[in-house]
Enzyme design. Sequence first.
Site, mmCIF file in Angstrom:
data_model
loop_
_atom_site.group_PDB
_atom_site.id
_atom_site.type_symbol
_atom_site.label_atom_id
_atom_site.label_comp_id
_atom_site.label_asym_id
_atom_site.label_seq_id
_atom_site.Cartn_x
_atom_site.Cartn_y
_atom_site.Cartn_z
ATOM 1 C CG PHE A 53 6.378 3.896 -13.874
ATOM 2 C CD1 PHE A 53 6.839 2.608 -14.095
ATOM 3 C CD2 PHE A 53 5.098 4.219 -14.263
ATOM 4 C CE1 PHE A 53 6.031 1.650 -14.695
ATOM 5 C CE2 PHE A 53 4.273 3.279 -14.876
ATOM 6 C CZ PHE A 53 4.742 1.986 -15.084
ATOM 7 C CB SER A 82 7.020 1.772 -6.108
ATOM 8 O OG SER A 82 5.635 1.620 -6.221
ATOM 9 N N GLY A 174 4.044 -2.816 -6.414
ATOM 10 C CA GLY A 174 4.908 -1.679 -6.741
ATOM 11 C C GLY A 174 4.835 -1.410 -8.232
ATOM 12 C CE LYS A 175 2.426 3.264 -12.178
ATOM 13 N NZ LYS A 175 1.402 2.577 -12.964
ATOM 14 C CB ILE A 176 8.752 -2.800 -10.289
ATOM 15 C CG1 ILE A 176 8.637 -2.619 -8.762
ATOM 16 C CG2 ILE A 176 10.176 -3.172 -10.705
ATOM 17 C CD1 ILE A 176 8.868 -3.856 -7.952
#
Length: 330
Positions: A53, A82, A174-176
Site C-alpha cells: 500500500f 513495493s 516495502g509497504k507490504i
Amino acid sequence: MSTQWAEKIQLESSVKKQPELPKFAYFKGSVVPYVDARIGLLTHALNYGTAVFGGLRGHWNEAEQELFVFRPLDHFRRFVDSARLLRMDLGQSPADLWLGLRALLRKQETRTDCYIRALAFYGDETLGVRLHGLTPEVSIVAMPFGHFVANDDNAHASISSWQRISDNVLPARGKIAGGYVNSALAKTDAQLAGFDEALVLNDDGHVCEGSVENLFVVRGGVVVTPPVTQDILEGITRRSVMQLLRQDLGIEVVERPIDRTEVYLADEVFLTGTGVQIVAVTRVDHRAIGTGRMGEITSRLRPALAAVVRGQDPKHRDWCAPVFREGTKG
Ligand code: PMP
C-alpha cells in the site's frame, strides 16, 4: 494501570465517530462508486497479506481554493517498488497512478485535508501461498484526514518488546500489507500499556523506527536518523525533512544506527510520517527527553513542514501537485 488504560482506549474507540465511507474509488483502472468496488472472501491478499500500500496526503489551501497532494510521484514510485518486491507488475507507471488519483479526487470533489490510500493486491480468489501465477489489482480511495497519534506535540513512547521485521524476513523497505501486523502488535501493546507510540529495535538491536513513522534524535545540535539499511521504510516525509533541515534550517543531519540509550539521552526525539507529519516525543519509557518539552529544532521544523505541504513555501512548491487546476506535475 494497564486495565485503566485498556478501558480508556475502549471507551475512546466506542465514542469516536467512524469516518464516513468514501463516495468513489479508483478500482481496476477507472473511478467507480465506492460501494461497487468489491472483493470476495477468497481474495488472495485478504487471506495471505499479499498486498502493498501507499499512504499519501492531500492538503487544502484555502487561499488558492486548491487541494495539493504531497509528492505523489515519489509516493507512487515507492508503491511500484513495493509491488515489485511481491513480483507484481502493475502495468501502470507512477504518472498513470497520479492521473488515476487526480481523477478520483476531482470526481469526488475532495476539497478538504485528506488521507489517500493506494493498494495493490493479488485479487485472485484462489488458495495457495505463493507470489507467482497471480494477478495484481490496484485501488485508491481518499477520505477526510483524521489524527493518527494522540499528543503529537508531547508524545510518550516506549521501546517495544516486538522486534522490527528484517530485510531477509519480510522487507520493511516495502509497504507490504502482511508486514504491518508487526507494527500493529507494537502499537497496540504500547497503547494498552499507556504510551502513545512504540519505538522498535531492529535485528541488530538498534532503534530504527516508530510503528508507522521514521525516527530522528537530536544530540548536541546534530540531527541523527537511521540509514535506509536499518530495516526502515524509506519515508517520503523523512527525505523531505532531511532536506528542510539541511537546506532551509542549516542544521547538520547524519544517517547512522542509533543505540537505545542514545534515545534516552537525546536532547530531542521526533517521528515523521505522512499520517502524523512530525510528532514530538518528549518522554521515552518514563524518561524525560531533554527538558521533557518539545525542543527547539522540532518546534522550528513542525510549522516549516506544515507550510510546505500546503503549498505555502515557494521553495518547495514543486513537491505539491495541484488537483483541480490543469497540469499533472507531481
Ligand atoms: N515507517 C513506517 C513503518 C511507515 O509505515 C511509515 C508510513 N508510511 C513511515 C515510516 C513514514 O513514511 P512516509 O513519510 O513516506 O509516510
